[in-house]
Design a protein around this motif. Structure first.
Motif, PDB file in Angstrom:
ATOM      1  N   LEU A 132       0.813  -1.212   0.000  1.00 21.20           N
ATOM      2  CA  LEU A 132       0.000   0.000   0.000  1.00 21.20           C
ATOM      3  C   LEU A 132       0.848   1.264   0.000  1.00 21.20           C
ATOM      4  N   HIS A 133       2.151   1.093   0.288  1.00 19.89           N
ATOM      5  CA  HIS A 133       3.047   2.234   0.405  1.00 19.89           C
ATOM      6  C   HIS A 133       4.413   1.886  -0.176  1.00 19.89           C
ATOM      7  N   LEU A 134       5.181   2.924  -0.482  1.00 21.63           N
ATOM      8  CA  LEU A 134       6.567   2.759  -0.909  1.00 21.63           C
ATOM      9  C   LEU A 134       7.486   3.082   0.265  1.00 21.63           C
ATOM     10  N   SER A 135       8.733   2.685   0.157  1.00 16.42           N
ATOM     11  CA  SER A 135       9.737   3.080   1.137  1.00 16.42           C
ATOM     12  C   SER A 135      11.008   3.460   0.397  1.00 16.42           C
ATOM     13  N   GLY A 136      11.859   4.200   1.080  1.00 22.92           N
ATOM     14  CA  GLY A 136      13.102   4.645   0.473  1.00 22.92           C
ATOM     15  C   GLY A 136      14.174   4.836   1.516  1.00 22.92           C
ATOM     16  N   MET A 137      15.323   5.313   1.066  1.00 27.63           N
ATOM     17  CA  MET A 137      16.447   5.566   1.961  1.00 27.63           C
ATOM     18  C   MET A 137      16.828   7.046   1.887  1.00 27.63           C
ATOM     19  N   MET A 138      17.132   7.611   3.049  1.00 23.82           N
ATOM     20  CA  MET A 138      17.482   9.018   3.167  1.00 23.82           C
ATOM     21  C   MET A 138      18.856   9.164   3.813  1.00 23.82           C
ATOM     22  N   GLU A 139      19.632  10.114   3.331  1.00 20.79           N
ATOM     23  CA  GLU A 139      20.896  10.474   3.973  1.00 20.79           C
ATOM     24  C   GLU A 139      20.628  11.621   4.934  1.00 20.79           C
ATOM     25  N   PRO A 140      20.840  11.415   6.249  1.00 16.39           N
ATOM     26  CA  PRO A 140      20.598  12.502   7.206  1.00 16.39           C
ATOM     27  C   PRO A 140      21.510  13.695   6.937  1.00 16.39           C
ATOM     28  N   ALA A 141      20.983  14.885   7.169  1.00 15.65           N
ATOM     29  CA  ALA A 141      21.771  16.111   6.978  1.00 15.65           C
ATOM     30  C   ALA A 141      22.764  16.309   8.112  1.00 15.65           C
ATOM     31  N   ALA A 142      22.419  15.814   9.306  1.00 12.24           N
ATOM     32  CA  ALA A 142      23.287  15.999  10.471  1.00 12.24           C
ATOM     33  C   ALA A 142      24.422  14.983  10.439  1.00 12.24           C
ATOM     34  N   TYR A 143      25.636  15.495  10.465  1.00  9.01           N
ATOM     35  CA  TYR A 143      26.811  14.642  10.626  1.00  9.01           C
ATOM     36  C   TYR A 143      27.226  14.773  12.082  1.00  9.01           C
ATOM     37  N   LEU A 144      26.944  13.753  12.878  1.00  9.51           N
ATOM     38  CA  LEU A 144      27.083  13.859  14.322  1.00  9.51           C
ATOM     39  C   LEU A 144      28.523  14.048  14.779  1.00  9.51           C
ATOM     40  N   GLY A 145      29.478  13.635  13.977  1.00 10.40           N
ATOM     41  CA  GLY A 145      30.875  13.805  14.351  1.00 10.40           C
ATOM     42  C   GLY A 145      31.344  15.250  14.322  1.00 10.40           C
ATOM     43  N   SER A 146      30.578  16.130  13.684  1.00 16.98           N
ATOM     44  CA  SER A 146      31.004  17.531  13.592  1.00 16.98           C
ATOM     45  C   SER A 146      30.128  18.481  14.411  1.00 16.98           C
ATOM     46  N   ILE A 147      29.187  17.974  15.165  1.00 15.40           N
ATOM     47  CA  ILE A 147      28.318  18.842  15.963  1.00 15.40           C
ATOM     48  C   ILE A 147      29.105  19.437  17.120  1.00 15.40           C
ATOM     49  N   ARG A 148      29.041  20.760  17.237  1.00 15.50           N
ATOM     50  CA  ARG A 148      29.724  21.440  18.340  1.00 15.50           C
ATOM     51  C   ARG A 148      28.725  21.988  19.351  1.00 15.50           C
ATOM     52  N   PHE A 149      27.487  22.235  18.920  1.00 17.78           N
ATOM     53  CA  PHE A 149      26.448  22.678  19.838  1.00 17.78           C
ATOM     54  C   PHE A 149      25.091  22.274  19.292  1.00 17.78           C
ATOM     55  N   LEU A 150      24.114  22.172  20.202  1.00 26.01           N
ATOM     56  CA  LEU A 150      22.736  21.847  19.847  1.00 26.01           C
ATOM     57  C   LEU A 150      21.821  22.921  20.398  1.00 26.01           C
ATOM     58  N   MET A 151      20.746  23.161  19.692  1.00 31.75           N
ATOM     59  CA  MET A 151      19.674  24.012  20.190  1.00 31.75           C
ATOM     60  C   MET A 151      18.474  23.102  20.430  1.00 31.75           C
ATOM     61  N   ILE A 152      17.846  23.231  21.573  1.00 26.74           N
ATOM     62  CA  ILE A 152      16.663  22.454  21.891  1.00 26.74           C
ATOM     63  C   ILE A 152      15.452  23.365  21.699  1.00 26.74           C
ATOM     64  N   CYS A 153      14.519  22.958  20.864  1.00 31.68           N
ATOM     65  CA  CYS A 153      13.319  23.753  20.568  1.00 31.68           C
ATOM     66  C   CYS A 153      12.298  23.535  21.665  1.00 31.68           C
ATOM     67  N   CYS A 154      12.150  24.493  22.550  1.00 32.42           N
ATOM     68  CA  CYS A 154      11.204  24.395  23.662  1.00 32.42           C
ATOM     69  C   CYS A 154      10.016  25.312  23.406  1.00 32.42           C
ATOM     70  N   ARG A 155       8.831  24.710  23.397  1.00 36.11           N
ATOM     71  CA  ARG A 155       7.604  25.476  23.176  1.00 36.11           C
ATOM     72  C   ARG A 155       7.303  26.301  24.426  1.00 36.11           C
ATOM     73  N   THR A 156       6.956  27.558  24.213  1.00 36.94           N
ATOM     74  CA  THR A 156       6.550  28.411  25.317  1.00 36.94           C
ATOM     75  C   THR A 156       5.069  28.743  25.170  1.00 36.94           C
ATOM     76  N   GLU A 157       4.438  29.027  26.270  1.00 33.12           N
ATOM     77  CA  GLU A 157       3.027  29.381  26.227  1.00 33.12           C
ATOM     78  C   GLU A 157       2.858  30.804  25.715  1.00 33.12           C
ATOM     79  N   MET A 158       1.866  30.966  24.859  1.00 27.10           N
ATOM     80  CA  MET A 158       1.545  32.305  24.353  1.00 27.10           C
ATOM     81  C   MET A 158       0.679  33.021  25.397  1.00 27.10           C
ATOM     82  N   ARG A 159       0.952  34.281  25.632  1.00 26.14           N
ATOM     83  CA  ARG A 159       0.156  35.031  26.612  1.00 26.14           C
ATOM     84  C   ARG A 159      -0.601  36.129  25.928  1.00 26.14           C
TER      85      ARG A 159
END
Length: 159
Positions: A132-159
């Motif tokens: 019913l579906h197809l599948s494929g292979m993807m190359e991730p954009a993130a190369y983990l060996g070169s990561i020097r920092f990460l940003m964590i996306c934290c949702r904040t409440e709108m006021r």
């Protein structure tokens, strides 16, 4: 599971991090790319499952035709620097190196963050099939060996 499957950072609940939040890094020219998703949060640390970890299943969108699939699904196994994308529509005609982005369907993962590029999509098996579906292979954009920092996306409440 190899080291590329999980990262641990020194920020946790006290910094406002919650499970399900996207962990994002950037390309050298400043474009955001998905490195993983926060799985577990402690008081002062968090565990992130990376895009290479088979337990990270999230929806992704292929740019050329807006097709939506699921990362790490479809019955294929990860390869060297490639991960499966499943549940792609049977009518999909993927372009070589087509960009793959987050959909925003998951709570905590914003839409439009680059995840990688499609390497291949299986051929449509024709009229006489139970698939019913197809599948494929993807190359991730993130190369983990070169990561020097990460940003964590934290949702904040709108006021």
């Amino acid at each position: 599971q190899h080291w590329e499957g999980v990262l641990v950072i020194n920020r946790g609940l006290e910094s406002g991090i919650r499970p399900g939040a996207a962990a994002v890094t950037v390309t050298p020219d400043g474009r955001p790319i998905l490195a993983g998703v926060v799985r577990q949060v402690n008081r002062n640390s968090s565990e992130i499952i990376t895009v290479y970890n088979p337990s990270l299943q999230c929806s992704v969108r292929l740019t050329a035709n807006n097709a939506v699939g699921i990362l790490h699904s479809g019955g294929r196994r990860s390869g060297v620097n490639s991960v499966p994308v499943g549940f792609l529509p049977m009518t999909l005609r993927s372009m070589p190196r087509e960009a793959v982005f987050t959909t925003g369907y998951e709570n905590g993962i914003p839409a439009g963050i680059k995840v990688g590029e499609m390497l291949s999509v299986e051929e449509n098996p024709g009229l006489f099939t139970n698939d019913l579906h197809l599948s494929g292979m993807m190359e991730p954009a993130a190369y983990l060996g070169s990561i020097r920092f990460l940003m964590i996306c934290c949702r904040t409440e709108m006021r």
